[in-house]
Design a protein around this motif. Structure first.
Motif, short mmCIF file in Angstrom:
data_model
loop_
_atom_site.label_atom_id
_atom_site.label_comp_id
_atom_site.label_asym_id
_atom_site.label_seq_id
_atom_site.Cartn_x
_atom_site.Cartn_y
_atom_site.Cartn_z
N ALA A 173 65.06 -4.26 42.09
CA ALA A 173 64.54 -3.70 40.84
C ALA A 173 63.60 -4.70 40.17
N PRO A 174 62.61 -4.19 39.44
CA PRO A 174 61.80 -5.08 38.62
C PRO A 174 62.70 -5.76 37.58
N PRO B 210 61.65 4.40 38.19
CA PRO B 210 60.92 5.67 38.20
C PRO B 210 61.13 6.50 39.47
N ILE B 211 61.15 5.86 40.64
CA ILE B 211 61.36 6.64 41.87
C ILE B 211 62.76 7.24 41.92
N ASP B 212 63.74 6.52 41.39
CA ASP B 212 65.11 7.05 41.34
C ASP B 212 65.18 8.28 40.45
N LEU B 213 64.56 8.17 39.29
CA LEU B 213 64.56 9.28 38.34
C LEU B 213 63.86 10.49 38.93
N PHE C 203 68.44 10.46 42.21
CA PHE C 203 69.52 9.56 42.59
C PHE C 203 68.98 8.14 42.62
N ILE C 204 69.89 7.17 42.57
CA ILE C 204 69.49 5.76 42.64
C ILE C 204 69.53 5.33 44.10
N HIS D 242 58.53 -1.15 50.48
CA HIS D 242 58.41 -0.50 49.17
C HIS D 242 58.09 -1.45 48.02
N PHE D 243 58.18 -2.76 48.25
CA PHE D 243 57.95 -3.73 47.18
C PHE D 243 56.97 -4.83 47.60
#
Length: 115
Positions: free
Chosen positions: A9-10, A27-30, A34-35, A50-51
């Motif tokens: 996470a940031p 944001p992608i989880d929302l 789901f997380i 992804h990062f």
């Protein structure tokens, strides 16, 4: 057996979660409902895919045994089963939070994930 799963996470987003006492998701989880988590074996690939190039990240270790039936392992990248939490993450399930810095080669430097 308690299994540890990991969230990248940031850092600013994570610090907000700490002030609220729960993590509602990135944001992608929302957007996905789901997380997203990774297992130990998946975390480095998740960071790379992804990062990539992102600085000021943290790696959050979570005790999956405390998440109950809201944690579901579902097929994703390459058919691997990834842990998805269909609830907010209560911080009482967090084992530790550590920086996830970028190395000079642009890859993230993972901390000791055993402790």
């Amino acid at each position: 057996m308690n299994t540890t799963i990991y969230k990248i996470a940031p850092e600013p987003l994570w610090r907000e979660a700490e002030s609220r006492g729960r993590f509602e998701g990135a944001p992608i989880d929302l957007a996905d409902g789901f997380i997203h988590f990774s297992t130990r074996d998946q975390a480095e690939t998740t960071a790379r895919l992804h990062f990539a190039g992102q600085d000021k990240l943290v790696l959050v270790a979570v005790d999956a045994g405390l998440l109950g039936d809201k944690l579901v392992y579902e097929p994703s990248r390459g058919g691997d089963l990834f842990p998805h939490l269909f609830a907010m993450l209560e911080l009482s399930a967090v084992k530790w939070v550590r920086p996830l810095p970028l190395g000079e080669d642009g890859l993230h430097r993972f901390p000791d994930m055993e402790a």
